[in-house]
Design an enzyme around this catalytic site. Structure first.
Site, PDB file in Angstrom:
ATOM      1  N   SER A 660       1.019  -1.134   0.026  1.00  0.00           N
ATOM      2  CA  SER A 660       0.126  -0.036   0.000  1.00  0.00           C
ATOM      3  C   SER A 660       0.534   1.396  -0.059  1.00  0.00           C
ATOM      4  CB  SER A 660      -0.832  -0.143   1.025  1.00  0.00           C
ATOM      5  OG  SER A 660      -0.236  -0.010   2.465  1.00  0.00           O
ATOM      6  N   LYS A 703      -6.430   5.358   7.854  1.00  0.00           N
ATOM      7  CA  LYS A 703      -5.121   6.027   7.705  1.00  0.00           C
ATOM      8  C   LYS A 703      -5.463   7.423   7.448  1.00  0.00           C
ATOM      9  CE  LYS A 703      -3.296   2.067   4.872  1.00  0.00           C
ATOM     10  NZ  LYS A 703      -2.968   1.485   3.660  1.00  0.00           N
TER      11      LYS A 703
END
Length: 822
Positions: A660, A703
């Site tokens: 990611s 996030k």
């Protein structure tokens, strides 16, 4: 001039449930019939198929994530279907009169087992009363006396005849403790003494011995006749006893024979009982009070005499209260719990057992129905797993002593007759466990041919939302919780979407959802609220996080103190804020990471420090290799790429896994090559392909919230934000605080599809497109990257040429005249 990139509006940051579309005021309005299993059509179809298939091997494995309620779904659905199926028979263990150490199993219609036990108890009690009375009656005594007198008369005649014959021969027949004795007699009819015998001549003694031998032969014949008469008398008396006993037993037994005429196993057993009673009628002649023996204090004794106890009935399986087929949940499938056991009782320091001490296991209780177990629990008991496969193969349940089975000891015990097995095994477990068993256990795939695969999410639509509301209503009723109002239920649905990280899906992790309802009910009770509302659900979610996020708070504290260095303003070359996910078992949270890149002249290519220090996983390594492929695809079409670049997750001291952050690493790498600074108030997440496409990642909501919290602590300036993959927009379920900041223009979220979009947002420069001549336009970011790569390639080429020339000169200088060295 770089173009302005589209940002997400506040309405796109979170999905909301419109309470005006909900067709109820509270979930209490929806109480009624509801489908017990929601959103598992595939699994339900498989379970129905497995239940309907009666052929061998079509047992069911329910595979799915743990929190989807595997056992609950299996149990609930199976119970509903099992009620429509026939009730299985009762099973009893009884004494085996032919093989006493092998108790016999008999099958009866449901509910008949208890009746048989009761009838046999009453039957034996009646016999114990009736038989002594009959054998103590005047009629029996008269008949017995008549037989006795006839016997005595014949025996007397035989003895008198022998005595007369002995007297005629000069002998006397006497009786002693050892039996009949023939003794010589004198003229006066008295036995001869030893002195008289000594005075006899040899001829007289010889004659006396001859007559004695003849009389002894006669006596043997008489004794033989008496024994024959005794045997005849015994037979006649036994016949008399049998006739009387048969009259008593037969009358009583006839009633039970008629009652159980449709139970062939019981009829055979009753016939065996009758034969054994007639053979052992003497055991019933004494009255029960006469059979009792004084017991020593504090000494355990059997409840009844062994001869009588063998007519007991051990009701092994009683289905009298069952409606339909049984559904049994076995949470501890140890061998005795699964296959039954043979108990033992202490008796004067020794252990003994009999057929009444045979106890059933879960397989016996589920026979004719369904047995549900967790696969992992079963596999922990290797013996149980192997024995279960053997039982399914042989279609019978054997009750065996483990110690004897595995040769640990050889104590003599009983061996109950096996019971035919007709059960559907339902195992629950993770899909990976099913795959392991399917691959490595060759018998598993033959025995468990039906896989019911549970999903952990379902489509979010109006119909499913209403079904969820009905399920919530049922849950509240069954668990004694307050019902939910519209706002509370809408917040619950939003939480469900947060769990799936998909606005178009609802979570099917019913265990987690159920726990949240209970926790919200607790906070509603503190407020004395009538219904659970959105504020109670919010509080339950917040408190759940608060109980588990101590480590997250510690990480935030370290970031706030600049111990974990994360910059939220300013411009830096070769440095980008990446976003990762940390897991602490019961809690997941986002954590910003400073990712840096350095570039130098060389030929080693892109080096990840985490990989070199063995702190990265394979997926992260793959992501780094993709970066090299991207550089080749974009910049190696007209020149070789020669450089040495290093990438590092700064202040990362644990394993790095996942791709990611691959786009983040690429931004840092390109910035270091081009020497173009990146704005530090923007964090990035997303994986990248070889073609520069931004691919979706997980945990995007957590996030964003993690970086927002840091920016808020250090001060929001209106330029900060997060770049996310465009395909992740549908996964956003951000908290209200972030949405309000976006609405005020203090925070931004940019969805992108290509690496070029990200570069333009981070640097403020146009990325640039490859032209027909193989170059990028002047003033673009990629032109700077291309120029720098060309410059490094020229430096490497020049350096290599100079090294080659230097080496050549050295070789030439060393090849002069051998004599003078010049």
């Amino acid at each position: 001039m770089v173009r302005r990139h589209e940002e997400l509006s506040p309405s796109e940051l979170r999905a909301h449930v419109d309470i005006s579309n909900l067709p109820f005021d509270t979930t209490a309005d929806l109480i009624g019939d509801v489908q017990p299993v929601l959103g598992q059509e595939r699994a339900i179809d498989a379970i129905l198929f497995g239940m309907g298939m009666k052929a061998d091997g079509y047992n069911i494995f329910v595979a799915g994530p743990p929190k989807t309620g595997l056992t609950y779904i299996a149990k609930t659905f199976l119970e509903e279907q099992a009620r429509k199926e026939p009730t299985p028979p009762d099973w009893c263990y009884v004494y085996n009169f032919k093989e006493p150490d092998r108790p016999k199993a008999i099958k009866l219609s449901p509910g008949k087992g208890k009746e048989l036990k009761k009838d046999m108890h009453e039957f034996i009690q009646t016999l114990q009363q009736k038989v002594p009375e009959v054998f103590d009656s005047d009629d029996y005594r008269a008949k017995e006396k008549e037989l006795q007198q006839a016997f005595e008369k014949i025996r007397r005649e035989i003895i008198e005849e022998l005595s007369e014959h002995a007297r005629q021969e000069g002998f006397i027949l006497q009786f002693s403790q050892v039996g009949m004795v023939i003794i010589p007699a004198g003229p006066d009819g008295q036995p001869l003494s030893q002195e008289d015998l000594a005075q006899l001549s040899e001829e007289e003694k010889k004659e006396l011995r001859r007559k004695s031998d003849e009389l002894h032969e006669k006596m043997k014949e008489a004794i033989k006749k008496i024994r024959e008469v005794e045997e005849n008398f015994r037979q006649k008396r036994n016949k008399l006893d049998s006739e009387i006993a048969l009259f008593v037993v037969g009358q009583l037994m006839e009633t039970y024979m008629e009652k159980y005429k449709d139970e062939p196993d019981v009829i055979d057993y009753l016939k065996s009982v009758q034969e054994d009673i007639l053979e052992n009628i003497d055991d019933f002649k004494k009255k029960p009070e006469e059979q009792q023996q004084p017991q020593l204090p504090h000494v355990p004794v059997p409840q009844r005499d062994g001869m009588i106890k063998r007519y007991d009935v051990n009701v092994f399986i009683d289905n009298s209260e069952l409606q339909g087929a049984p559904v049994i949940i076995e949470s501890n499938p140890a061998y005795p719990n699964l296959f039954g056991t043979i108990e033992r009782q202490a008796w004067f320091g020794a252990l003994f057992t009999d057929f009444t001490m045979i106890k059933p296991g879960a397989l016996h209780k589920a026979n004719g129905g369904y047995l549900v177990m967790k696969a992992l629990d079963l596999l922990k008991w290797y013996i149980s797993w192997e024995a279960l496969k053997r039982a399914l193969r042989d279609k019978e349940i054997k009750i065996e002593d483990l110690g004897e089975l595995y040769g640990l000891f050889s104590t003599r015990t009983i061996r109950p007759e096996p019971i035919p097995l007709n059960v559907k095994i339902v195992l629950t477990g993770d899909p990976w466990l099913y795959e392991l068993l399917y691959i490595y256990d060759d018998k598993f795939q033959k025995l468990f041919k039906v896989k019911a695969h549970l999903d952990d999410r379902m489509d979010r639509n109006d119909d499913n939302v209403v079904k969820c509301a009905r399920l919530v209503a049922r849950f509240c009723e069954e668990n004694g919780c307050r019902h939910m109002d519209k706002k509370g239920f809408a917040r619950l649905i939003e939480y469900s979407m947060e769990k799936t990280e998909d606005r178009e899906k609802l979570s099917l992790e019913i265990g987690d959802i159920g726990d949240l309802i209970r926790e919200a009910n607790y906070f509603a009770s503190l407020d004395n609220a009538t219904f659970i509302s959105d504020e109670h659900v919010d509080r339950a979610v917040e408190k759940r996080i608060y109980r588990s996020n101590l480590i997250e708070e510690k990480v935030k504290e370290l970031v706030a103190k600049d111990i974990f260095w994360v910059e939220t303003d300013g411009w830096k070359v070769g440095q980008v804020n990446g976003l990762s996910i940390l897991m602490t078992g019961d809690h997941e949270f986002g954590k910003p990471n400073r990712i840096t890149a350095t570039v130098s002249v060389g030929r080693e290519g892109v080096i990840a420090i985490e990989r070199e220090s063995q702190l990265s996983g394979r997926i992260h390594t793959k992501g780094v290799m993709i970066l090299t492929s991207f550089l080749k695809e974009r910049f190696a079409h007209n020149k070789p790429i020669s450089l040495t670049a290093t990438l590092c997750f700064e202040q990362s001291y644990g394993m790095v896994e996942g791709d990611s952050a691959s786009s983040t690493e690429l931004y840092a790498l390109l910035s270091a090559i081009a020497q173009v600074p990146i704005y530090q108030g923007i964090a990035v997440t997303g994986s990248v392909s070889q073609k520069g496409e931004i691919q979706p990642v997980g945990g995007v909501t957590r996030k964003i919230e993690a970086f927002f919290d840091i920016c808020k602590h250090k001060g929001l300036n209106g330029k900060q934000g997060v770049i996310i993959p465009k395909k992740n927009v549908n996964n956003l379920m951000l908290k209200k605080e972030v949405i309000e900041a976006v609405e005020k223009g203090l925070f931004h979220i940019w969805p992108i599809s290509t690496i070029e979009e990200g570069i333009e947002i981070l640097t403020g420069m146009e990325a640039g497109k490859l032209q027909e001549d193989g170059t990028y336009p002047e003033g673009t970011f990629f032109r700077k990257v291309d120029d720098r790569l060309r410059e490094i390639a020229e430096i490497v080429k020049k350096f290599a040429k100079e090294e080659e020339e230097k080496k050549s000169r050295q070789e030439t200088d060393g090849g002069g005249c051998p004599a003078c060295g010049s």
